[in-house]
Design a protein around this motif. Structure first.
Motif, PDB file in Angstrom:
ATOM      1  N   ARG A  14       0.839  -1.206   0.000  1.00 55.85           N
ATOM      2  CA  ARG A  14       0.000   0.000   0.000  1.00 55.85           C
ATOM      3  C   ARG A  14       0.871   1.251   0.000  1.00 55.85           C
ATOM      4  O   ARG A  14       0.589   2.235  -0.683  1.00 55.85           O
ATOM      5  N   ALA A  15       1.965   1.208   0.752  1.00 60.86           N
ATOM      6  CA  ALA A  15       2.885   2.346   0.796  1.00 60.86           C
ATOM      7  C   ALA A  15       3.496   2.590  -0.578  1.00 60.86           C
ATOM      8  O   ALA A  15       3.577   3.744  -1.035  1.00 60.86           O
ATOM      9  N   LEU A  16       3.925   1.526  -1.245  1.00 65.77           N
ATOM     10  CA  LEU A  16       4.504   1.675  -2.575  1.00 65.77           C
ATOM     11  C   LEU A  16       3.502   2.327  -3.521  1.00 65.77           C
ATOM     12  O   LEU A  16       3.842   3.249  -4.268  1.00 65.77           O
ATOM     13  N   GLU A  17       2.275   1.881  -3.466  1.00 64.62           N
ATOM     14  CA  GLU A  17       1.222   2.449  -4.317  1.00 64.62           C
ATOM     15  C   GLU A  17       1.026   3.945  -4.006  1.00 64.62           C
ATOM     16  O   GLU A  17       0.973   4.773  -4.903  1.00 64.62           O
ATOM     17  N   PHE A  18       0.927   4.280  -2.726  1.00 61.44           N
ATOM     18  CA  PHE A  18       0.689   5.671  -2.339  1.00 61.44           C
ATOM     19  C   PHE A  18       1.873   6.568  -2.701  1.00 61.44           C
ATOM     20  O   PHE A  18       1.701   7.639  -3.279  1.00 61.44           O
ATOM     21  N   TYR A  19       3.067   6.118  -2.372  1.00 63.55           N
ATOM     22  CA  TYR A  19       4.247   6.962  -2.590  1.00 63.55           C
ATOM     23  C   TYR A  19       4.597   7.116  -4.070  1.00 63.55           C
ATOM     24  O   TYR A  19       5.171   8.131  -4.459  1.00 63.55           O
ATOM     25  N   GLN A  59       0.125  12.225  18.237  1.00 59.91           N
ATOM     26  CA  GLN A  59       0.482  13.570  18.669  1.00 59.91           C
ATOM     27  C   GLN A  59       0.556  14.559  17.503  1.00 59.91           C
ATOM     28  O   GLN A  59       1.038  15.670  17.656  1.00 59.91           O
ATOM     29  N   ASP A  60       0.085  14.131  16.325  1.00 58.83           N
ATOM     30  CA  ASP A  60       0.074  14.975  15.118  1.00 58.83           C
ATOM     31  C   ASP A  60       1.465  15.445  14.706  1.00 58.83           C
ATOM     32  O   ASP A  60       1.630  16.558  14.203  1.00 58.83           O
ATOM     33  N   ILE A  61       2.450  14.576  14.880  1.00 56.02           N
ATOM     34  CA  ILE A  61       3.828  14.901  14.502  1.00 56.02           C
ATOM     35  C   ILE A  61       4.139  14.222  13.171  1.00 56.02           C
ATOM     36  O   ILE A  61       4.057  12.992  13.074  1.00 56.02           O
ATOM     37  N   PRO A  62       4.481  14.982  12.149  1.00 55.97           N
ATOM     38  CA  PRO A  62       4.844  14.366  10.868  1.00 55.97           C
ATOM     39  C   PRO A  62       6.086  13.482  11.012  1.00 55.97           C
ATOM     40  O   PRO A  62       7.043  13.837  11.702  1.00 55.97           O
ATOM     41  N   ALA A  63       6.055  12.339  10.320  1.00 57.12           N
ATOM     42  CA  ALA A  63       7.183  11.413  10.353  1.00 57.12           C
ATOM     43  C   ALA A  63       8.339  11.935   9.500  1.00 57.12           C
ATOM     44  O   ALA A  63       9.497  11.606   9.760  1.00 57.12           O
ATOM     45  N   THR A  64       8.025  12.733   8.483  1.00 59.48           N
ATOM     46  CA  THR A  64       9.048  13.315   7.622  1.00 59.48           C
ATOM     47  C   THR A  64       8.446  14.504   6.888  1.00 59.48           C
ATOM     48  O   THR A  64       7.254  14.766   6.989  1.00 59.48           O
ATOM     49  N   SER A  65       9.281  15.193   6.141  1.00 67.42           N
ATOM     50  CA  SER A  65       8.840  16.373   5.396  1.00 67.42           C
ATOM     51  C   SER A  65       9.404  16.324   3.989  1.00 67.42           C
ATOM     52  O   SER A  65      10.572  15.994   3.797  1.00 67.42           O
ATOM     53  N   PHE A  66       8.568  16.664   3.009  1.00 65.63           N
ATOM     54  CA  PHE A  66       8.985  16.712   1.611  1.00 65.63           C
ATOM     55  C   PHE A  66       8.844  18.134   1.083  1.00 65.63           C
ATOM     56  O   PHE A  66       7.837  18.791   1.347  1.00 65.63           O
ATOM     57  N   VAL A  86      -6.613  12.374  -1.111  1.00 73.02           N
ATOM     58  CA  VAL A  86      -5.692  12.370   0.026  1.00 73.02           C
ATOM     59  C   VAL A  86      -6.300  13.192   1.163  1.00 73.02           C
ATOM     60  O   VAL A  86      -6.830  14.282   0.950  1.00 73.02           O
ATOM     61  N   LYS A  87      -6.204  12.638   2.375  1.00 75.72           N
ATOM     62  CA  LYS A  87      -6.728  13.328   3.554  1.00 75.72           C
ATOM     63  C   LYS A  87      -5.617  14.159   4.186  1.00 75.72           C
ATOM     64  O   LYS A  87      -4.497  13.677   4.384  1.00 75.72           O
ATOM     65  N   PHE A  88      -5.941  15.392   4.505  1.00 75.73           N
ATOM     66  CA  PHE A  88      -5.003  16.306   5.146  1.00 75.73           C
ATOM     67  C   PHE A  88      -5.448  16.585   6.568  1.00 75.73           C
ATOM     68  O   PHE A  88      -6.642  16.720   6.844  1.00 75.73           O
ATOM     69  N   THR A  89      -4.485  16.658   7.473  1.00 75.09           N
ATOM     70  CA  THR A  89      -4.783  17.029   8.854  1.00 75.09           C
ATOM     71  C   THR A  89      -4.476  18.505   9.085  1.00 75.09           C
ATOM     72  O   THR A  89      -4.882  19.067  10.093  1.00 75.09           O
ATOM     73  N   LEU A  90      -3.748  19.103   8.139  1.00 73.44           N
ATOM     74  CA  LEU A  90      -3.459  20.541   8.199  1.00 73.44           C
ATOM     75  C   LEU A  90      -3.476  21.074   6.776  1.00 73.44           C
ATOM     76  O   LEU A  90      -2.734  20.597   5.921  1.00 73.44           O
ATOM     77  N   GLU A  91      -4.345  22.036   6.527  1.00 73.40           N
ATOM     78  CA  GLU A  91      -4.403  22.686   5.223  1.00 73.40           C
ATOM     79  C   GLU A  91      -3.199  23.609   5.083  1.00 73.40           C
ATOM     80  O   GLU A  91      -2.530  23.924   6.072  1.00 73.40           O
ATOM     81  N   PRO A  92      -2.892  24.077   3.872  1.00 74.84           N
ATOM     82  CA  PRO A  92      -1.741  24.959   3.688  1.00 74.84           C
ATOM     83  C   PRO A  92      -1.771  26.143   4.661  1.00 74.84           C
ATOM     84  O   PRO A  92      -2.776  26.844   4.775  1.00 74.84           O
ATOM     85  N   THR A  93      -0.661  26.281   5.365  1.00 71.80           N
ATOM     86  CA  THR A  93      -0.535  27.305   6.397  1.00 71.80           C
ATOM     87  C   THR A  93       0.846  27.936   6.303  1.00 71.80           C
ATOM     88  O   THR A  93       1.847  27.216   6.291  1.00 71.80           O
ATOM     89  N   ASP A 137      -0.584   9.432   5.066  1.00 67.76           N
ATOM     90  CA  ASP A 137      -0.075   8.590   3.972  1.00 67.76           C
ATOM     91  C   ASP A 137      -0.785   7.232   3.848  1.00 67.76           C
ATOM     92  O   ASP A 137      -0.397   6.408   3.031  1.00 67.76           O
ATOM     93  N   THR A 138      -1.802   6.992   4.637  1.00 65.06           N
ATOM     94  CA  THR A 138      -2.599   5.753   4.666  1.00 65.06           C
ATOM     95  C   THR A 138      -1.825   4.546   5.190  1.00 65.06           C
ATOM     96  O   THR A 138      -2.349   3.438   5.216  1.00 65.06           O
ATOM     97  N   CYS A 139      -0.589   4.745   5.613  1.00 63.94           N
ATOM     98  CA  CYS A 139       0.258   3.642   6.087  1.00 63.94           C
ATOM     99  C   CYS A 139       0.751   3.870   7.508  1.00 63.94           C
ATOM    100  O   CYS A 139       1.763   3.319   7.920  1.00 63.94           O
ATOM    101  N   GLY A 140       0.049   4.752   8.240  1.00 60.62           N
ATOM    102  CA  GLY A 140       0.383   4.992   9.642  1.00 60.62           C
ATOM    103  C   GLY A 140       1.179   6.241   9.923  1.00 60.62           C
ATOM    104  O   GLY A 140       1.645   6.424  11.048  1.00 60.62           O
ATOM    105  N   ASN A 141       1.328   7.124   8.914  1.00 56.28           N
ATOM    106  CA  ASN A 141       2.170   8.301   9.102  1.00 56.28           C
ATOM    107  C   ASN A 141       1.495   9.595   8.656  1.00 56.28           C
ATOM    108  O   ASN A 141       0.676   9.589   7.740  1.00 56.28           O
ATOM    109  N   LEU A 142       1.902  10.654   9.300  1.00 60.57           N
ATOM    110  CA  LEU A 142       1.587  11.994   8.820  1.00 60.57           C
ATOM    111  C   LEU A 142       2.834  12.495   8.105  1.00 60.57           C
ATOM    112  O   LEU A 142       3.953  12.286   8.577  1.00 60.57           O
ATOM    113  N   ILE A 143       2.620  13.124   6.961  1.00 58.32           N
ATOM    114  CA  ILE A 143       3.712  13.625   6.142  1.00 58.32           C
ATOM    115  C   ILE A 143       3.522  15.109   5.922  1.00 58.32           C
ATOM    116  O   ILE A 143       2.431  15.547   5.526  1.00 58.32           O
TER     117      ILE A 143
END
Length: 130
Positions: free
Chosen positions: A15-20, A73-80, A97-104, A117-123
Protein backbone atom coordinates in the motif's frame (compact mmCIF):
# COMPACT_ATOMS: atom_id res chain seq x y z
CA UNK A 1 29.04 13.73 4.02
CA UNK A 2 25.53 13.53 2.62
CA UNK A 3 22.31 11.72 3.38
CA UNK A 4 21.88 8.79 0.97
CA UNK A 5 19.07 6.88 2.68
CA UNK A 6 16.37 7.63 5.20
CA UNK A 7 13.46 5.47 6.25
CA UNK A 8 9.85 5.69 7.24
CA UNK A 9 7.95 2.94 9.01
CA UNK A 10 4.89 1.70 7.11
CA UNK A 11 2.27 -0.79 8.20
CA UNK A 12 1.80 -2.16 4.67
CA UNK A 13 4.66 -2.01 2.16
CA UNK A 14 2.52 -2.71 -0.90
CA UNK A 15 0.00 0.00 0.00
CA UNK A 16 2.88 2.35 0.80
CA UNK A 17 4.50 1.68 -2.58
CA UNK A 18 1.22 2.45 -4.32
CA UNK A 19 0.69 5.67 -2.34
CA UNK A 20 4.25 6.96 -2.59
CA UNK A 21 4.53 6.24 -6.33
CA UNK A 22 1.05 6.65 -7.81
CA UNK A 23 -0.25 9.36 -5.50
CA UNK A 24 2.83 11.33 -4.42
CA UNK A 25 4.79 10.71 -7.61
CA UNK A 26 7.97 9.10 -6.32
CA UNK A 27 9.72 6.41 -8.38
CA UNK A 28 10.51 2.89 -7.15
CA UNK A 29 14.30 2.50 -6.93
CA UNK A 30 14.93 -0.81 -5.14
CA UNK A 31 12.72 -3.81 -4.49
CA UNK A 32 14.70 -6.76 -3.16
CA UNK A 33 13.33 -9.66 -1.14
CA UNK A 34 15.49 -11.92 1.01
CA UNK A 35 14.60 -14.27 3.84
CA UNK A 36 11.14 -12.80 4.39
CA UNK A 37 12.31 -9.20 4.33
CA UNK A 38 11.68 -6.69 1.55
CA UNK A 39 14.11 -3.81 0.90
CA UNK A 40 11.83 -1.30 -0.83
CA UNK A 41 12.94 2.25 -1.65
CA UNK A 42 11.60 5.18 -3.63
CA UNK A 43 13.28 8.35 -4.91
CA UNK A 44 12.24 11.69 -6.29
CA UNK A 45 11.66 11.65 -10.06
CA UNK A 46 13.68 14.88 -10.14
CA UNK A 47 16.76 13.20 -8.63
CA UNK A 48 16.87 9.49 -9.47
CA UNK A 49 20.35 9.19 -7.97
CA UNK A 50 19.41 11.16 -4.88
CA UNK A 51 18.35 10.28 -1.35
CA UNK A 52 16.35 7.07 -1.15
CA UNK A 53 13.34 6.68 1.13
CA UNK A 54 13.13 3.17 2.59
CA UNK A 55 9.53 2.02 3.12
CA UNK A 56 10.37 -0.03 6.18
CA UNK A 57 7.90 -2.49 7.71
CA UNK A 58 6.69 -1.45 11.15
CA UNK A 59 6.35 -5.03 12.39
CA UNK A 60 8.76 -4.45 15.30
CA UNK A 61 6.86 -3.53 18.51
CA UNK A 62 9.20 -0.59 19.14
CA UNK A 63 8.58 0.74 15.61
CA UNK A 64 4.83 0.31 16.08
CA UNK A 65 4.88 2.24 19.36
CA UNK A 66 6.95 5.04 17.82
CA UNK A 67 4.76 5.27 14.71
CA UNK A 68 1.53 5.22 16.72
CA UNK A 69 2.84 7.74 19.25
CA UNK A 70 3.95 10.41 16.80
CA UNK A 71 0.80 9.94 14.69
CA UNK A 72 -1.43 10.42 17.74
CA UNK A 73 0.48 13.57 18.67
CA UNK A 74 0.07 14.98 15.12
CA UNK A 75 3.83 14.90 14.50
CA UNK A 76 4.84 14.37 10.87
CA UNK A 77 7.18 11.41 10.35
CA UNK A 78 9.05 13.31 7.62
CA UNK A 79 8.84 16.37 5.40
CA UNK A 80 8.99 16.71 1.61
CA UNK A 81 9.77 19.88 -0.27
CA UNK A 82 7.40 21.01 -3.02
CA UNK A 83 7.44 23.96 -5.42
CA UNK A 84 4.01 25.22 -4.32
CA UNK A 85 2.35 23.80 -1.20
CA UNK A 86 -1.09 25.16 -2.09
CA UNK A 87 -1.01 23.70 -5.62
CA UNK A 88 0.25 20.33 -4.35
CA UNK A 89 -2.45 20.35 -1.67
CA UNK A 90 -5.14 20.88 -4.34
CA UNK A 91 -3.65 18.17 -6.59
CA UNK A 92 -3.49 15.61 -3.79
CA UNK A 93 -6.86 16.54 -2.30
CA UNK A 94 -8.44 15.97 -5.74
CA UNK A 95 -6.99 12.42 -5.59
CA UNK A 96 -8.69 11.80 -2.25
CA UNK A 97 -5.69 12.37 0.03
CA UNK A 98 -6.73 13.33 3.55
CA UNK A 99 -5.00 16.31 5.15
CA UNK A 100 -4.78 17.03 8.85
CA UNK A 101 -3.46 20.54 8.20
CA UNK A 102 -4.40 22.69 5.22
CA UNK A 103 -1.74 24.96 3.69
CA UNK A 104 -0.54 27.30 6.40
CA UNK A 105 2.18 29.93 6.26
CA UNK A 106 4.23 29.32 9.41
CA UNK A 107 6.88 32.01 8.83
CA UNK A 108 7.48 34.40 5.97
CA UNK A 109 7.74 32.35 2.77
CA UNK A 110 7.36 28.93 4.42
CA UNK A 111 4.01 27.25 3.79
CA UNK A 112 3.27 23.76 5.12
CA UNK A 113 0.46 21.22 4.90
CA UNK A 114 0.20 17.80 6.55
CA UNK A 115 -1.29 14.68 4.97
CA UNK A 116 -2.06 11.11 6.04
CA UNK A 117 -0.07 8.59 3.97
CA UNK A 118 -2.60 5.75 4.67
CA UNK A 119 0.26 3.64 6.09
CA UNK A 120 0.38 4.99 9.64
CA UNK A 121 2.17 8.30 9.10
CA UNK A 122 1.59 11.99 8.82
CA UNK A 123 3.71 13.62 6.14
CA UNK A 124 4.48 17.33 5.94
CA UNK A 125 4.87 19.02 2.58
CA UNK A 126 6.42 22.45 2.46
CA UNK A 127 7.52 25.27 0.27
CA UNK A 128 10.62 27.07 1.46
CA UNK A 129 12.12 30.15 -0.15
CA UNK A 130 15.36 29.53 -2.02
Amino acid sequence: MKIILTSIFVNDQERALEFYTKTLGFVKKSDVSAEGYRWLTVVSPDDLGGTELLLEPSDNPVAQAYQKGIFEQDIPATSFGVEDTRAEYERLKAQGVKFTLEPTEVVAGVTIAVLDDTCGNLIQIQTTPA
